[in-house]
Motif scaffolding. Sequence first.
Motif, short mmCIF file in Angstrom:
data_model
loop_
_atom_site.label_atom_id
_atom_site.label_comp_id
_atom_site.label_asym_id
_atom_site.label_seq_id
_atom_site.Cartn_x
_atom_site.Cartn_y
_atom_site.Cartn_z
N THR A 246 -26.26 15.14 20.27
CA THR A 246 -25.24 15.58 21.22
C THR A 246 -24.68 14.41 22.02
N GLN A 247 -25.32 13.24 21.90
CA GLN A 247 -24.88 12.09 22.68
C GLN A 247 -23.87 11.21 21.93
N PHE A 248 -23.37 11.69 20.80
CA PHE A 248 -22.41 10.87 20.04
C PHE A 248 -21.23 10.44 20.90
N LYS A 249 -20.64 11.39 21.63
CA LYS A 249 -19.46 11.06 22.42
C LYS A 249 -19.78 10.05 23.50
N GLU A 250 -20.94 10.17 24.15
CA GLU A 250 -21.34 9.22 25.17
C GLU A 250 -21.49 7.82 24.58
N GLN A 251 -22.14 7.73 23.43
CA GLN A 251 -22.32 6.43 22.80
C GLN A 251 -20.97 5.83 22.40
N TYR A 252 -20.07 6.67 21.90
CA TYR A 252 -18.77 6.17 21.47
C TYR A 252 -17.97 5.68 22.67
N ARG A 253 -18.04 6.40 23.79
CA ARG A 253 -17.35 5.95 25.00
C ARG A 253 -17.88 4.59 25.44
N ARG A 254 -19.20 4.45 25.42
CA ARG A 254 -19.79 3.17 25.82
C ARG A 254 -19.37 2.07 24.85
N TYR A 255 -19.36 2.40 23.55
CA TYR A 255 -18.94 1.41 22.57
C TYR A 255 -17.50 0.96 22.82
N MET A 256 -16.60 1.90 23.11
CA MET A 256 -15.20 1.56 23.33
C MET A 256 -15.04 0.65 24.53
N MET A 257 -15.85 0.86 25.57
CA MET A 257 -15.81 -0.01 26.74
C MET A 257 -16.26 -1.42 26.36
N LEU A 258 -17.31 -1.51 25.57
CA LEU A 258 -17.81 -2.82 25.16
C LEU A 258 -16.82 -3.51 24.22
#
Length: 280
Positions: free
Chosen positions: A87-99
């Motif tokens: 369920t944390q896919f979106k959270e990880q993707y948001r963090r990835y986009m910031m990085l």
Amino acid sequence: MPQRVAVTALSHEPRKRFAEELVRLRRERGLSLRELGKALGWDASQFGKMERGGTLGGPEVVQALDQYYGTAPLLLTLWELAVGDPTQFKEQYRRYMMLEAEAVSMWHYAVSAPPGLLQTDGYVRESLAAGGLRGEELEQQVEARVRRRKLLEGDDAPPFRTIMSEAVLRMELRDKRAWREQLEFLAEVAERPNVTPYILPFSAGLHGLTNTDTMFLRLLDGRTVAYTENDVRGELIEETERVERLQRAYDAVRDLALPPAESRSFVLRMLEEVPCEPST
């Protein structure tokens, strides 16, 4: 049969359980977020977001908390469970986009589609539509994807290397005009000083990234993180050992790929096979 009762008020959801433990440990020591941030040398707002579930943070800050509280490896274990929660896919993707937006250099391996940073409008539209998006949602996602290309434009654009499997150039779009535009764009960006494309021919055989789209980001602080993705799941990898293992696999793939000049010639040969004026 007697009714079951909860034996703990703590959540069984990995993300919530991690946040609850952060709050409990800080309050037990009578610390404010500001005091905790000062003690560890991190921004207090980072700990606030972690306690509210707004972010999971990275392994470095979690290890620092474990050491400070004397709880190792409790928090890191809970963090790993939260990160691994689908369920944390979106959270990880948001963090990835910031990085990604902050990266000083990037390198990538593509299994069957051009890297997102090099996809044309037509490619983005057809691929998202094939995934079921329609109407306004489709238009919003196309706009967001296309906007990412600007990251590689301008004098201060980061260097970007991509290794594309030959499958990327063989899996055509239904819209031949859009497919031709995609190939033309790949040939054009190969001339940019900050973009280096490699083509991995089928003849290279099996390798360590055969089924794994992978992006590496070099960050301002010198760290390298990786993001792996398939059609149903993405994972942001920040642990040094795992990143280094992926990097070794990537380096081995690059050794198998065609050099940049030959790779661009390969793209141009594929372009010659696409009609200039596709029949309607």
